[in-house]
Structure formats: C-alpha cells, structure tokens
Design a protein around this motif. Sequence first.
Motif, PDB file in Angstrom:
ATOM      1  N   ASN A   6       0.814  -1.215   0.000  1.00 33.60           N
ATOM      2  CA  ASN A   6       0.000   0.000   0.000  1.00 33.60           C
ATOM      3  C   ASN A   6       0.842   1.256   0.000  1.00 33.60           C
ATOM      4  O   ASN A   6       1.857   1.308   0.694  1.00 33.60           O
ATOM      5  N   ILE A   7       0.375   2.258  -0.710  1.00 36.39           N
ATOM      6  CA  ILE A   7       0.868   3.615  -0.506  1.00 36.39           C
ATOM      7  C   ILE A   7      -0.212   4.270   0.343  1.00 36.39           C
ATOM      8  O   ILE A   7      -1.384   4.327  -0.060  1.00 36.39           O
ATOM      9  N   HIS A  39      -5.311   4.501   9.054  1.00 39.94           N
ATOM     10  CA  HIS A  39      -4.576   5.092   7.938  1.00 39.94           C
ATOM     11  C   HIS A  39      -5.549   5.407   6.806  1.00 39.94           C
ATOM     12  O   HIS A  39      -6.700   4.977   6.825  1.00 39.94           O
ATOM     13  N   ILE A  40      -5.039   6.128   5.807  1.00 35.34           N
ATOM     14  CA  ILE A  40      -5.802   6.457   4.602  1.00 35.34           C
ATOM     15  C   ILE A  40      -5.006   5.899   3.426  1.00 35.34           C
ATOM     16  O   ILE A  40      -3.861   6.306   3.208  1.00 35.34           O
ATOM     17  N   THR A  41      -5.584   4.965   2.690  1.00 34.97           N
ATOM     18  CA  THR A  41      -4.886   4.338   1.575  1.00 34.97           C
ATOM     19  C   THR A  41      -5.048   5.167   0.309  1.00 34.97           C
ATOM     20  O   THR A  41      -6.149   5.604  -0.014  1.00 34.97           O
ATOM     21  N   ILE A  42      -3.949   5.347  -0.407  1.00 35.50           N
ATOM     22  CA  ILE A  42      -4.003   6.001  -1.716  1.00 35.50           C
ATOM     23  C   ILE A  42      -4.193   4.946  -2.797  1.00 35.50           C
ATOM     24  O   ILE A  42      -5.066   5.060  -3.643  1.00 35.50           O
ATOM     25  N   THR A  43      -3.368   3.895  -2.776  1.00 33.99           N
ATOM     26  CA  THR A  43      -3.500   2.804  -3.751  1.00 33.99           C
ATOM     27  C   THR A  43      -2.833   1.558  -3.191  1.00 33.99           C
ATOM     28  O   THR A  43      -2.024   1.643  -2.273  1.00 33.99           O
ATOM     29  N   VAL A  52       5.414   3.608  -9.682  1.00 30.24           N
ATOM     30  CA  VAL A  52       4.286   4.135  -8.913  1.00 30.24           C
ATOM     31  C   VAL A  52       4.807   4.759  -7.618  1.00 30.24           C
ATOM     32  O   VAL A  52       4.411   5.856  -7.231  1.00 30.24           O
ATOM     33  N   VAL A  53       5.737   4.062  -6.961  1.00 25.53           N
ATOM     34  CA  VAL A  53       6.340   4.571  -5.731  1.00 25.53           C
ATOM     35  C   VAL A  53       7.103   5.861  -6.021  1.00 25.53           C
ATOM     36  O   VAL A  53       7.003   6.834  -5.265  1.00 25.53           O
ATOM     37  N   GLU A  54       7.849   5.882  -7.117  1.00 24.08           N
ATOM     38  CA  GLU A  54       8.606   7.087  -7.487  1.00 24.08           C
ATOM     39  C   GLU A  54       7.672   8.270  -7.732  1.00 24.08           C
ATOM     40  O   GLU A  54       7.954   9.392  -7.303  1.00 24.08           O
ATOM     41  N   ARG A  55       6.563   8.029  -8.404  1.00 27.46           N
ATOM     42  CA  ARG A  55       5.605   9.114  -8.671  1.00 27.46           C
ATOM     43  C   ARG A  55       5.009   9.631  -7.370  1.00 27.46           C
ATOM     44  O   ARG A  55       4.863  10.837  -7.179  1.00 27.46           O
ATOM     45  N   ALA A  56       4.684   8.713  -6.454  1.00 28.70           N
ATOM     46  CA  ALA A  56       4.162   9.120  -5.148  1.00 28.70           C
ATOM     47  C   ALA A  56       5.203   9.948  -4.388  1.00 28.70           C
ATOM     48  O   ALA A  56       4.860  10.958  -3.752  1.00 28.70           O
ATOM     49  N   ALA A  57       6.479   9.538  -4.468  1.00 27.91           N
ATOM     50  CA  ALA A  57       7.550  10.267  -3.783  1.00 27.91           C
ATOM     51  C   ALA A  57       7.761  11.656  -4.372  1.00 27.91           C
ATOM     52  O   ALA A  57       8.238  12.563  -3.686  1.00 27.91           O
ATOM     53  N   PRO A 106      -0.961  -0.132 -12.284  1.00 28.37           N
ATOM     54  CA  PRO A 106      -1.723  -1.007 -13.175  1.00 28.37           C
ATOM     55  C   PRO A 106      -2.707  -1.929 -12.432  1.00 28.37           C
ATOM     56  O   PRO A 106      -3.661  -2.415 -13.019  1.00 28.37           O
ATOM     57  N   ASP A 107      -2.476  -2.142 -11.141  1.00 26.88           N
ATOM     58  CA  ASP A 107      -3.391  -2.953 -10.339  1.00 26.88           C
ATOM     59  C   ASP A 107      -4.431  -2.092  -9.620  1.00 26.88           C
ATOM     60  O   ASP A 107      -5.233  -2.598  -8.853  1.00 26.88           O
ATOM     61  N   GLY A 108      -4.380  -0.785  -9.860  1.00 34.60           N
ATOM     62  CA  GLY A 108      -5.273   0.139  -9.172  1.00 34.60           C
ATOM     63  C   GLY A 108      -6.626   0.244  -9.841  1.00 34.60           C
ATOM     64  O   GLY A 108      -6.996  -0.561 -10.693  1.00 34.60           O
ATOM     65  N   ARG A 109      -7.346   1.262  -9.459  1.00 41.16           N
ATOM     66  CA  ARG A 109      -8.702   1.460  -9.956  1.00 41.16           C
ATOM     67  C   ARG A 109      -8.750   2.609 -10.969  1.00 41.16           C
ATOM     68  O   ARG A 109      -9.740   3.314 -11.052  1.00 41.16           O
ATOM     69  N   GLY A 110      -7.656   2.793 -11.685  1.00 36.32           N
ATOM     70  CA  GLY A 110      -7.613   3.901 -12.625  1.00 36.32           C
ATOM     71  C   GLY A 110      -7.516   5.203 -11.854  1.00 36.32           C
ATOM     72  O   GLY A 110      -7.082   5.227 -10.709  1.00 36.32           O
TER      73      GLY A 110
END
Length: 180
Positions: A6-7, A39-43, A52-57, A106-110
């Motif tokens: 999770n992020i 917590h609050i999940t982003i994805t 995906v982690v890099e974009r979040a960072a 790619p495993d997210g909800r768009g």
Amino acid sequence: MASPENILLHLPEEEEQQVREVFALLEERGFPAQQQTPHITITFSPSMQADVVERAAELLPPLIPARFHRVGTVVFGRKRKQTVAWLLETSDELEIAAREISAANPDGRGPRWIPHLTVGLRLPREIVPDYMRALDELTSSQLNEFTAVRAALWRPRAQELTVLAEATTPNGTRARPRQT
C-alpha cells in the motif's frame, strides 16, 4: 490472499490513539476487535511497481501534512463480510495527486480515489447497521478532522515501511506517528 502493498497516509499519534479508543469502545459493546493501524490508503497492489512509488515520492512531499474532513460513513462490499469507513474530503491538490498515483498503478482502480479511514474491517453483514449506529453514538461530535503527517509505502510481507514524505512540526522535528 496475502495482504497487498500500500501507498498510504498515517495520522499523528494523538489522532491515531483517538481512533483506537473508538475501536476499544466498540469492542466493549460486543463488536469484533479492530486491530488495523488507522490510515488512509491512496493505492494498493499485490506488488507495488517502482514507478508508482517514485511518482508518489514526487507528488506527495509538498502536500504533507494534509487535512481531511469526515463527511459521512460508507459501507464497502456486497458479500457476507463488509467494511465500514469514514468518508473523507481533502484538498483539491491532494485529490489530484492521489488520482494520478492510482492511475499509474496497473493494479489500481484507474484515476479514482475514495478517501476513507476504515473503522470496521470484515464485519459480518448482519451487524453492520448496529455497528454504524454505535459508531455514530460514539463519534457524533468528535473526530471530524484528521491530519496525514506521513506518506509511506507499506510492504506487509516484508514488514517494511518506506517513508515517502513526512511533516515537520513548528519546531522543526519530525511529526512521528506510531509505526504500523
């Protein structure tokens, strides 16, 4: 099924403790114990991809700390076990960033994100109305605002937390929420 990576966003220790106190009061009323760290999940993903982690960072540090307002209660799930959560609203900037992070997964909800804080995980469907009624009684005039002080990648299988962004307090120290 193994827990996904999770992020997510963490609350400061004081707010987390207030949520845990609600969990304890619900358990005293006979409802199932809630052990999750608030917590609050982003994805989430079975295995979060590095881009995906890099974009979040990149996106999250300027947005932390982030304020959230509780605007309702929602139920997720259509089967026997359901999840009760507080529906949250936040700034447009964080909403846009979270949607972009979700879309990159790619495993997210768009590009969708429903900010929420889970307060009843995997509850038997038949107790959900009573659970929600008790939750309302215990929190009707409190716990209306939350602050996300840390964004992190949580890898439960490895028990590994990678901090992506963390708020500082006015005196310059880190605002440390409890470890997941």
